[in-house]
Design an enzyme around this catalytic site. Structure first.
Site, short mmCIF file in Angstrom:
data_model
loop_
_atom_site.label_atom_id
_atom_site.label_comp_id
_atom_site.label_asym_id
_atom_site.label_seq_id
_atom_site.Cartn_x
_atom_site.Cartn_y
_atom_site.Cartn_z
N TRP A 22 76.48 16.14 63.20
CA TRP A 22 77.57 16.20 64.18
C TRP A 22 78.31 14.87 64.18
O TRP A 22 77.67 13.80 64.13
CB TRP A 22 77.01 16.46 65.58
CG TRP A 22 77.20 17.88 66.05
CD1 TRP A 22 76.44 18.96 65.72
CD2 TRP A 22 78.22 18.36 66.93
NE1 TRP A 22 76.90 20.08 66.34
CE2 TRP A 22 78.00 19.74 67.10
CE3 TRP A 22 79.29 17.76 67.61
CZ2 TRP A 22 78.81 20.54 67.89
CZ3 TRP A 22 80.09 18.55 68.41
CH2 TRP A 22 79.86 19.92 68.54
N PHE A 57 70.38 16.62 69.02
CA PHE A 57 69.30 17.37 69.68
C PHE A 57 68.11 17.57 68.74
O PHE A 57 66.95 17.63 69.19
CB PHE A 57 69.85 18.74 70.13
CG PHE A 57 68.91 19.55 70.96
CD1 PHE A 57 68.83 19.36 72.33
CD2 PHE A 57 68.09 20.51 70.38
CE1 PHE A 57 67.95 20.10 73.10
CE2 PHE A 57 67.21 21.25 71.14
CZ PHE A 57 67.13 21.04 72.51
N GLU A 58 68.39 17.69 67.44
CA GLU A 58 67.32 17.95 66.46
C GLU A 58 66.65 16.67 65.94
O GLU A 58 65.68 16.75 65.18
CB GLU A 58 67.88 18.73 65.26
CG GLU A 58 68.13 20.21 65.52
CD GLU A 58 69.37 20.48 66.37
OE1 GLU A 58 70.34 19.70 66.27
OE2 GLU A 58 69.36 21.46 67.14
N THR A 86 82.21 19.44 79.54
CA THR A 86 81.11 20.13 80.22
C THR A 86 79.87 19.22 80.26
O THR A 86 79.84 18.19 79.58
CB THR A 86 80.74 21.42 79.46
OG1 THR A 86 80.12 21.04 78.22
CG2 THR A 86 81.97 22.27 79.18
N HIS A 88 77.28 19.53 78.75
CA HIS A 88 76.52 19.63 77.49
C HIS A 88 76.12 18.24 76.98
O HIS A 88 74.98 18.04 76.53
CB HIS A 88 77.40 20.35 76.45
CG HIS A 88 76.68 20.73 75.20
ND1 HIS A 88 75.74 21.73 75.17
CD2 HIS A 88 76.73 20.23 73.94
CE1 HIS A 88 75.27 21.84 73.94
NE2 HIS A 88 75.84 20.94 73.18
N PHE A 113 66.05 4.25 68.19
CA PHE A 113 67.14 5.02 68.80
C PHE A 113 68.49 4.46 68.35
O PHE A 113 69.00 3.51 68.94
CB PHE A 113 66.99 4.91 70.32
CG PHE A 113 67.97 5.74 71.10
CD1 PHE A 113 67.86 7.12 71.15
CD2 PHE A 113 69.00 5.14 71.80
CE1 PHE A 113 68.75 7.88 71.89
CE2 PHE A 113 69.90 5.89 72.55
CZ PHE A 113 69.77 7.27 72.58
N ARG A 127 81.88 1.11 67.31
CA ARG A 127 80.46 0.74 67.25
C ARG A 127 79.78 1.24 65.96
O ARG A 127 78.56 1.23 65.84
CB ARG A 127 79.74 1.32 68.48
CG ARG A 127 80.18 0.65 69.76
CD ARG A 127 79.93 1.47 71.01
NE ARG A 127 80.36 0.75 72.20
CZ ARG A 127 81.62 0.66 72.64
NH1 ARG A 127 82.60 1.26 71.97
NH2 ARG A 127 81.93 -0.04 73.71
N1 INI Z 1 75.39 17.06 68.71
C1 INI Z 1 75.68 15.76 68.42
O1 INI Z 1 74.96 15.11 67.64
N2 INI Z 1 76.78 15.18 68.97
C2 INI Z 1 77.60 15.85 69.83
O2 INI Z 1 78.61 15.25 70.30
C3 INI Z 1 77.30 17.20 70.16
N3 INI Z 1 78.15 17.94 71.05
O3 INI Z 1 79.13 17.39 71.55
O4 INI Z 1 77.89 19.11 71.33
C4 INI Z 1 76.15 17.79 69.55
N4 INI Z 1 75.80 19.07 69.81
C5 INI Z 1 74.92 19.81 68.95
C6 INI Z 1 73.44 19.65 69.31
O5 INI Z 1 72.99 18.34 68.99
C7 INI Z 1 72.58 20.65 68.53
O6 INI Z 1 72.70 20.41 67.14
C8 INI Z 1 72.95 22.12 68.80
O7 INI Z 1 72.97 22.37 70.20
C9 INI Z 1 71.90 23.06 68.13
O8 INI Z 1 70.61 22.88 68.70
#
Ligand code: INI
Length: 159
Positions: A22, A57-58, A86, A88, A113, A127
């Site tokens: 991402w 997230f992963e 949102t 999220h 991190f 950054r």
């Molecule tokens: N993941 C990111 O690494 N950066 C983001 O900005 C982001 N946004 O904005 O949604 C993001 N979402 C995806 C998330 O990390 C997962 O890959 C997804 O939800 C599948 O589990």
């Protein structure tokens, strides 16, 4: 004694790097910063394992797999979460932060991190090699610092 950051060597240190896809423009720049720092400090490209995960997230699960399945001395997690409209953003940041901390403590390997949590792409780029440095570079130094700490303390663990 903790070596000052300028003296930390990457020679002989095996480093795993997990990168979130991402906001790839940013995370590729973080990866470049981390790689350049490790190589500049004597690291061997063959001792640096780079793997990609879908998003921040992963990162914790990727780090856990890496800790379980390889013998790296430290793991660097690189990602970029940009605030949207949102909540999220908050969930992804919280999961990444807590997960990365937990994997390090549970797997007993330093997990760094290197995730940018920002409001805009502009803040992220500043950054990731821009006017505020590169979080990937900082993460590489932190990984060497923690790997050095673990190595030095393990010498006192022998009977
Ligand atoms: N993941 C990111 O690494 N950066 C983001 O900005 C982001 N946004 O904005 O949604 C993001 N979402 C995806 C998330 O990390 C997962 O890959 C997804 O939800 C599948 O589990």
């Amino acid at each position: 004694m903790v070596p000052p950051a300028s003296q930390l060597s990457a020679a002989g240190v095996r480093v795993g790097i997990l990168v979130a896809a991402w906001n790839r423009q940013v995370t590729e720049a973080l990866l470049k910063g981390a790689m350049e720092e490790l190589l500049k400090r004597g690291g061997d490209e063959n001792e640096i394992l780079v793997e990609w995960v879908p998003g921040a997230f992963e990162l914790p699960f990727g780090a856990k797999l890496m800790a379980q399945m390889t013998d790296v001395d430290a793991i660097i997690c690189l990602g970029c979460v940009i605030r949207g409209e949102t909540p999220h953003f908050d969930y992804v940041c919280q999961a990444a932060t807590e997960g990365i901390l937990r994997v390090g403590l549970e797997m007993e390997v330093p997990v760094i991190f290197g995730v940018l949590t920002v409001d805009t792409l502009e803040q992220a780029l500043a950054r990731a090699g821009g006017k505020y440095g590169n979080k990937g570079t900082e993460a590489a130094v932190a990984a060497l610092h923690m790997a050095s700490l673990a190595r030095r303390l393990s010498r006192f663990d022998e009977p």
